[in-house]
Motif scaffolding. Structure first.
Motif, short mmCIF file in Angstrom:
data_model
loop_
_atom_site.label_atom_id
_atom_site.label_comp_id
_atom_site.label_asym_id
_atom_site.label_seq_id
_atom_site.Cartn_x
_atom_site.Cartn_y
_atom_site.Cartn_z
N THR A 90 0.84 -1.19 0.00
CA THR A 90 0.00 0.00 0.00
C THR A 90 0.87 1.25 0.00
OG1 THR A 90 -1.73 -1.16 1.22
CG2 THR A 90 -1.81 1.23 1.23
N LYS A 91 0.64 2.13 -0.95
CA LYS A 91 1.43 3.34 -1.09
C LYS A 91 0.55 4.58 -1.05
CE LYS A 91 4.95 0.63 -2.01
NZ LYS A 91 6.01 0.40 -1.00
N THR A 92 1.09 5.67 -0.52
CA THR A 92 0.38 6.94 -0.55
C THR A 92 0.28 7.42 -2.00
OG1 THR A 92 1.24 7.53 1.63
CG2 THR A 92 0.39 9.33 0.27
N TRP A 93 -0.93 7.87 -2.39
CA TRP A 93 -1.11 8.38 -3.75
C TRP A 93 -0.54 9.80 -3.80
CZ3 TRP A 93 -1.47 7.56 -8.59
CH2 TRP A 93 -1.95 8.53 -9.46
N THR A 94 0.42 10.02 -4.70
CA THR A 94 1.07 11.31 -4.81
C THR A 94 0.82 11.97 -6.17
OG1 THR A 94 3.12 10.24 -5.57
CG2 THR A 94 2.91 10.67 -3.19
N GLY A 95 -0.07 11.40 -6.96
CA GLY A 95 -0.38 11.96 -8.27
C GLY A 95 -1.44 13.06 -8.17
N ILE A 217 -5.22 -3.27 -12.10
CA ILE A 217 -6.21 -2.52 -11.32
C ILE A 217 -5.49 -1.63 -10.30
CG2 ILE A 217 -8.08 -2.70 -9.64
CD1 ILE A 217 -8.89 -3.61 -12.44
N SER A 218 -5.95 -0.39 -10.18
CA SER A 218 -5.53 0.48 -9.09
C SER A 218 -6.69 0.58 -8.10
CB SER A 218 -5.17 1.88 -9.61
OG SER A 218 -3.94 1.86 -10.30
N SER A 219 -6.43 0.19 -6.86
CA SER A 219 -7.45 0.25 -5.81
C SER A 219 -7.07 1.35 -4.83
CB SER A 219 -7.50 -1.09 -5.08
OG SER A 219 -8.26 -1.01 -3.91
N PHE A 220 -8.07 2.16 -4.42
CA PHE A 220 -7.81 3.29 -3.54
C PHE A 220 -8.65 3.20 -2.28
CE2 PHE A 220 -6.68 4.71 -7.78
CZ PHE A 220 -5.50 5.41 -7.57
N GLY A 221 -8.14 3.79 -1.20
CA GLY A 221 -8.90 3.80 0.04
C GLY A 221 -8.24 4.65 1.11
N TYR A 222 -8.96 4.81 2.23
CA TYR A 222 -8.49 5.57 3.38
C TYR A 222 -8.36 4.64 4.58
CZ TYR A 222 -9.74 9.98 0.96
OH TYR A 222 -9.84 11.05 0.08
N GLN A 228 -0.84 7.24 8.33
CA GLN A 228 -1.89 8.07 7.72
C GLN A 228 -3.17 8.15 8.56
OE1 GLN A 228 -0.39 5.45 6.12
NE2 GLN A 228 0.95 6.48 4.67
N LEU A 229 -3.59 7.02 9.15
CA LEU A 229 -4.78 6.97 10.00
C LEU A 229 -6.02 7.58 9.33
CD1 LEU A 229 -3.19 7.82 13.48
CD2 LEU A 229 -3.81 5.58 12.56
N VAL A 233 -5.44 9.41 1.02
CA VAL A 233 -5.86 8.31 0.16
C VAL A 233 -4.64 7.49 -0.24
CG1 VAL A 233 -5.76 9.67 -1.99
CG2 VAL A 233 -7.27 7.68 -1.85
N LEU A 234 -4.76 6.16 -0.09
CA LEU A 234 -3.68 5.24 -0.39
C LEU A 234 -4.08 4.34 -1.57
CD1 LEU A 234 -2.59 4.18 3.21
CD2 LEU A 234 -1.97 6.21 1.91
N ARG A 235 -3.09 3.64 -2.12
CA ARG A 235 -3.31 2.90 -3.36
C ARG A 235 -2.61 1.55 -3.35
NH1 ARG A 235 -0.13 4.43 -8.88
NH2 ARG A 235 -1.32 3.22 -10.40
N CYS A 236 -3.27 0.55 -3.91
CA CYS A 236 -2.66 -0.74 -4.26
C CYS A 236 -2.76 -0.91 -5.77
CB CYS A 236 -3.39 -1.91 -3.60
SG CYS A 236 -3.08 -2.13 -1.84
#
Length: 309
Positions: A90-95, A217-222, A228-229, A233-236
């Motif tokens: 899981t990575k922080t979305w920076t785009g 697939i890019s999956s996003f969530g909080y 981050q808690l 928004v993070l991404r797989c």
């Protein structure tokens, strides 16, 4: 969901859903119709049950929900649970800012503040949001639904750049309400304080139904993992495969990410793609896989009904 902590979406193992719901405020369920006798024709065939179950909130309840979710309350719910460190997948979305992806706040069955992830999607009424079924009601328990629900698109570190939208109507597959299967939901939200409809403000992510499983697939969530808690928004990213009638990708996002979009044909430069599923469940306490439903005929019916709402 995680039984041991009161807030945040706490879905745990695949097909093991626990309470993220409260007693419904205006629950309206489809009820199967029994076969009846027809004079001279024997028994009539049973009428097919409505495939969609829905409930709605009154104008006052929606007004109260917006008032309830103050910045202080949102900050507090994020600090109230920590599900451990963010996983390596899981990575922080920076785009670019994901305008259509947001944090959805609600009150659960235990009366605790909590959240999921949701997405504004293209729709005829410009007011539809997609998320997971277990983010809006308890599975296989028709009378238990969440309340005080608001959607905050592009939420980030306490900022609400496009405001908050109160949820007016919620729709799920009838099978999710009654049996716990087909974990997806569509919601209709109110216009904002200026009278603007949701996708007029943030745009809408297109939705694909009956799409063949596969591709990147890019999956996003909080998720409620640290550091981050739920504040970012993070991404797989992974290749979707079919497993036990669902889709699965490698991902270790946890509670709070439920309902987040699975985007196919995702463009890094624009932050845009097509929604083909939502985060539904994990494969264990230490997750390596994320599951999502295949959006079929019932999901399409649910969505089409929502866009007429």
């Amino acid at each position: 969901m995680f039984d041991s902590s009161p807030p945040a979406d706490r879905r745990l193992s695949r097909r093991r859903v626990t309470a993220l719901a409260v007693a419904g405020t205006a629950l309206s369920l489809a009820v199967p119709v029994s076969a009846t006798a027809v004079s001279g024709a024997g028994r009539a065939a049973a009428a097919a049950p409505d495939p969609v179950s829905s409930f709605s909130f009154t104008a006052q309840e929606r007004k109260d929900a917006l008032a309830y979710w103050s910045p202080a309350r949102i900050k507090a719910v994020g600090k109230s649970v920590d599900l451990g460190p963010t996983g390596p997948k899981t990575k922080t979305w920076t785009g670019p800012q994901l305008k259509t992806v947001g944090r959805m706040f609600m009150v659960n069955a235990a009366g605790a503040d909590t959240w999921c992830t949701a997405t504004a999607v293209t729709s005829a009424n410009r007011s539809v949001v997609m998320t997971a079924g277990h983010c809006v009601r308890r599975s296989a328990s028709p009378d238990n639904t969440n309340m005080s629900m608001v959607f905050v698109p592009a939420y980030s570190k306490g900022k609400q750049p496009y405001g908050a939208f109160a949820v007016r109507t919620v729709l799920t597959p009838r099978t999710f309400a009654e049996e716990g299967t087909n974990d997806v939901a569509a919601m209709v939200v109110d216009a904002d304080k200026s009278g603007r409809r949701l996708t007029d403000v943030v745009g809408g992510t297109p939705v694909a139904f009956n799409r063949a499983v596969g591709g990147t697939i890019s999956s996003f969530g909080y998720p409620a993992t640290h550091p981050q808690l739920g504040e970012e928004v993070l991404r797989c990213v992974g290749t979707a495969k079919k497993e036990n009638g669902q889709q699965v990708i490698p991902c270790d996002m946890t509670g709070g990410s439920s309902g987040g979009p699975w985007l196919a044909d995702f463009k890094e430069a624009t932050g845009q793609g097509t929604l083909v599923s939502v985060n539904s469940g994990l494969d264990g306490f230490t997750p390596t896989k994320m599951y999502g439903e295949i959006l079929g005929a019932t999901a399409r019916t649910m969505y089409e009904r929502a866009e007429r709402g």
